[in-house]
Enzyme design. Structure first.
Site, PDB file in Angstrom:
ATOM      1  N   SER A 107       0.654  -0.995   0.088  1.00  0.00           N
ATOM      2  CA  SER A 107      -0.309   0.083   0.087  1.00  0.00           C
ATOM      3  C   SER A 107       1.010   1.105   0.461  1.00  0.00           C
ATOM      4  O   SER A 107       2.143   1.490   0.441  1.00  0.00           O
ATOM      5  CB  SER A 107      -1.001  -0.188   1.478  1.00  0.00           C
ATOM      6  OG  SER A 107      -0.448   0.257   2.740  1.00  0.00           O
ATOM      7  N   LYS A 108       0.474   2.402   0.093  1.00  0.00           N
ATOM      8  CA  LYS A 108       0.825   3.900   0.206  1.00  0.00           C
ATOM      9  C   LYS A 108       2.096   3.932   1.206  1.00  0.00           C
ATOM     10  O   LYS A 108       3.057   4.656   1.402  1.00  0.00           O
ATOM     11  CB  LYS A 108      -0.165   4.697  -0.135  1.00  0.00           C
ATOM     12  CG  LYS A 108      -0.378   4.809  -1.575  1.00  0.00           C
ATOM     13  CD  LYS A 108      -1.849   6.137  -1.398  1.00  0.00           C
ATOM     14  CE  LYS A 108      -2.598   6.384  -2.380  1.00  0.00           C
ATOM     15  NZ  LYS A 108      -2.897   7.037  -2.869  1.00  0.00           N
ATOM     16  N   ARG A 109       1.911   2.994   2.156  1.00  0.00           N
ATOM     17  CA  ARG A 109       2.556   3.151   3.585  1.00  0.00           C
ATOM     18  C   ARG A 109       4.100   2.627   3.562  1.00  0.00           C
ATOM     19  O   ARG A 109       5.240   2.804   4.310  1.00  0.00           O
ATOM     20  CB  ARG A 109       2.328   2.827   4.653  1.00  0.00           C
ATOM     21  CG  ARG A 109       1.703   1.320   4.819  1.00  0.00           C
ATOM     22  CD  ARG A 109       1.159   1.301   5.968  1.00  0.00           C
ATOM     23  NE  ARG A 109       1.455  -0.664   6.368  1.00  0.00           N
ATOM     24  CZ  ARG A 109       0.563  -1.560   5.854  1.00  0.00           C
ATOM     25  NH1 ARG A 109      -0.834  -0.726   4.918  1.00  0.00           N
ATOM     26  NH2 ARG A 109       0.158  -2.772   6.239  1.00  0.00           N
TER      27      ARG A 109
ATOM     28  N   GLY B 214       5.321   3.109   0.679  1.00  0.00           N
ATOM     29  CA  GLY B 214       6.578   3.919  -0.699  1.00  0.00           C
ATOM     30  C   GLY B 214       5.841   4.345  -1.878  1.00  0.00           C
ATOM     31  O   GLY B 214       4.334   3.888  -1.963  1.00  0.00           O
TER      32      GLY B 214
END
Length: 629
Positions: free
Chosen positions: A377-379, A381
């Site tokens: 996911s976006k967490r 990177g």
């Protein structure tokens, strides 16, 4: 081998031949008919596209209208009248079966065009017959960017389609989620596919433009007894769900309107009571597939599902119904998608079988996890293709790395060109365990592809990054050529080139001399000052080759370094490390002559004398007096 549409084959009004001389004769006749219709089909599909674009409002209204209503007439210009007439004639040539919807005189021009456009791919698939190649599809929802998982799915489908000339890669935009789908997202996804080099053969087809097709197929299910109108209100459904949960049962639809009195149903319809259309799950039905990645998967349909919705009360079709219809009409032979869609397969297979189609083969790909073994996911990177592009990754490197997220040919090879992947990729080698996304590994793969580029090709790729560099760098072709030459073997990303170049243009000698590493070098060398003086002396005496003046500067610099070593009694690291520190002001970096050539190119553009400035810094740092001439 070829599924029927509306109980009839796609292009002829009789069942598909299966064996014998008669079968061969009919097959040849079919091919002749297809060949004669090809030009008309292409023109009809083109006109259908134009008509759909010219009547977006009518198409949208059709999607939201009740099941039995028709779309508003398409408003077309006089210039299109001739092509309109051609389209009106097309169904009689291509779909002669009397009970095919395209042969219905009452069908609107818009509806005929939409149907023709959707059937064009399946028509070609049917005409090719057995052995005609695979038909695969990538079907993104335009609700955001194209992320790593979607890009891998698109890649695997694209690789399958490259195996044979007759195979086709279809792009379908699944945009029935009106609230979240945007044109901007669609264009972003299409742009990312184009950047990756994943060219599609057919499409893009948009589900939002195919509302009439879904209504026709829903009507077919209703007429065959496989679907029915449901008048249950939201309040009733929520109450039934709560009751089932309280009793520890599976909260599925209770079937209230499944076998309702036909007269009551007709009255409710006549009174305009809001309703959905539900699929009637067959009693005792078991769905079983042989997944190419996960093996045998089966479901007890009746125990798992209640009768599920096909069309909402607004007339908008639900996701699984659209997917099943589209896969059938587009002739998709293998569905390769993420494992999160595995549960959707149950509904889709039930719909396909009820419509009389043989389901395609399925291959559900494993999840992609981050380094912490959680879903990517976006967490973690960068996860979208656009981000990777902006950060300086090459499309070839992305293709290479994405292919390895779940597939391996059984060797130690890790760097592949695209043609090598086309040759070696096979679904049989895709594993079902999750893949872990490793950013460091991706950067390494990218560096290998950068090093394999021709210098002029890399120069073209890094030029945009030089042009938008901050603070500004020289952007002349000569400067970027020297920068590319210097950076190529040290780059992991295209964006590294300006950074490495900016460092090489500086001469932070005084700062470096304060570091522990430099102090150890200088203070541990009793004759370092004498060596520095020798370098300055050779520069002032004109013995040091000057970049921009020598025809073969790198060769001349190497020769001069060797002579300097003899004169000062140094060789190896004792010679090269002090020389690097003096001329570049750093302990590490690109090759010294490459940095000097780059500095010369920058000096020409900025009107400065870079090498002279560096020698002046050396004099100051080591308190050397200029030589008198």
């Amino acid at each position: 081998p070829h599924p029927p549409i509306m109980d009839t084959p796609l292009l002829v009004g009789t069942t598909s031949p299966s064996s014998g001389a008669a079968a061969g004769t009919r097959r040849r006749a079919l091919r002749v008919r297809v060949a004669s219709a090809a030009a008309l089909l292409a023109a009809s599909a083109l006109l259908a596209t134009l008509l759909l674009r010219a009547s977006n409002s009518a198409s949208g209204a059709a999607l939201r209208s009740p099941l039995r209503s028709s779309a508003a007439p398409a408003q077309t210009s006089v210039r299109m009248q001739g092509m309109r007439n051609l389209l009106r004639r097309a169904p009689a040539h291509l779909f002669p079966a009397a009970n095919h919807p395209a042969a219905s005189p009452s069908m609107s021009l818009l509806k005929r065009g939409s149907l023709l456009r959707s059937l064009s791919g399946a028509a070609r698939a049917y005409a090719e017959g057995p052995g005609g190649g695979q038909r695969v599809r990538f079907a993104p929802s335009p609700t955001g960017s194209l992320h790593v998982g979607g890009a891998r799915t698109a890649l695997y489908n694209w690789l399958i389609a490259q195996k044979e000339d007759a195979s086709k890669f279809v792009l379908r935009i699944e945009d029935t989620d009106v609230a979240r789908s945007t044109k901007e997202s669609e264009q972003s996804v299409i742009g990312d596919l184009d950047w990756l080099g994943l060219k599609w053969d057919e499409g893009p087809f948009r589900q939002s433009e195919r509302g009439d097709i879904y209504k026709e197929m829903a009507q077919k299910l209703v007429d065959a007894g496989h679907a029915y109108p449901c008048f249950s209100t939201e309040e009733e459904l929520e109450a039934a769900k709560a009751k089932a949960v309280a009793e520890g049962k599976n909260p599925k639809y209770d079937g209230k309107w499944r076998d309702a009195d036909p007269e009551l149903v007709e009255k409710m319809l006549a009174d305009g009571v809001p309703h959905t259309y539900r699929f009637k799950v067959p009693s005792g039905a078991v769905v079983k597939i042989e997944d190419k990645v996960r093996g045998t998967v089966s479901w007890d349909a009746e125990a798992t599902l209640g009768d599920f919705i096909l069309l909402r009360s607004t007339g908008i079709p639900v996701y699984n119904f659209c997917v099943a219809v589209d896969d059938a009409l587009m002739g998709i032979s293998t569905v390769v998608r993420a494992e999160e869609h595995l549960t959707n397969t149950l509904r889709q297979v039930l719909i396909l079988e009820a419509l009389g189609y043989k389901p395609p083969e399925y291959a559900h790909l494993s999840l992609i996890l981050g380094q912490d073994k959680q879903k990517l996911s976006k967490r973690h990177g960068a996860t979208s293709v656009t981000q990777f592009k902006e950060e300086g990754f090459l499309p070839e490197a992305m293709i290479n790395y994405l292919s390895l997220l779940g597939w391996n040919e059984g060797t130690e090879q890790e760097i592949y060109t695209v043609p090598e992947l086309v040759e070696k990729f096979a679904l049989e080698r895709v594993i079902k365990s999750p893949a872990v996304f490793d950013m460091e590994k991706l950067r390494w793969v990218n560096s290998q592809h950068i090093r394999a580029l021709a210098p002029e090709e890399l120069q073209a790729l890094v030029t945009p990054f030089f042009e938008k560099a901050t603070p500004a760098l020289p952007t002349s072709p000569e400067f970027i050529r020297e920068a590319t030459k210097m950076c190529q073997q040290r780059m992991e990303l295209l964006t590294d080139a300006p950074t490495i170049t900016r460092d090489a243009l500086g001469h932070p000698l005084s700062e470096t001399l304060e570091t522990a590493e430099a102090k150890k070098l200088v203070e541990g060398d009793d004759s370092f000052n004498e060596f520095a003086a020798a370098v300055v002396s050779d520069f002032e005496d004109g013995k040091m080759p000057m970049p921009g003046q020598a025809e073969n500067f790198e060769g001349d610099f190497k020769k001069w370094t060797k002579e300097l070593g003899k004169k000062t009694g140094r060789k190896g690291k004792q010679l090269f490390m002090p020389l690097r520190l003096l001329l570049t002001g750093r302990m590490q970096g690109p090759e010294v002559p490459n940095q000097l050539l780059l500095s010369e190119a920058a000096g020409k553009e900025f009107g400065s004398k870079v090498l002279e400035d560096r020698i002046a810094n050396v004099r100051t740092a080591f308190s050397l007096t200029p030589v008198a001439h």
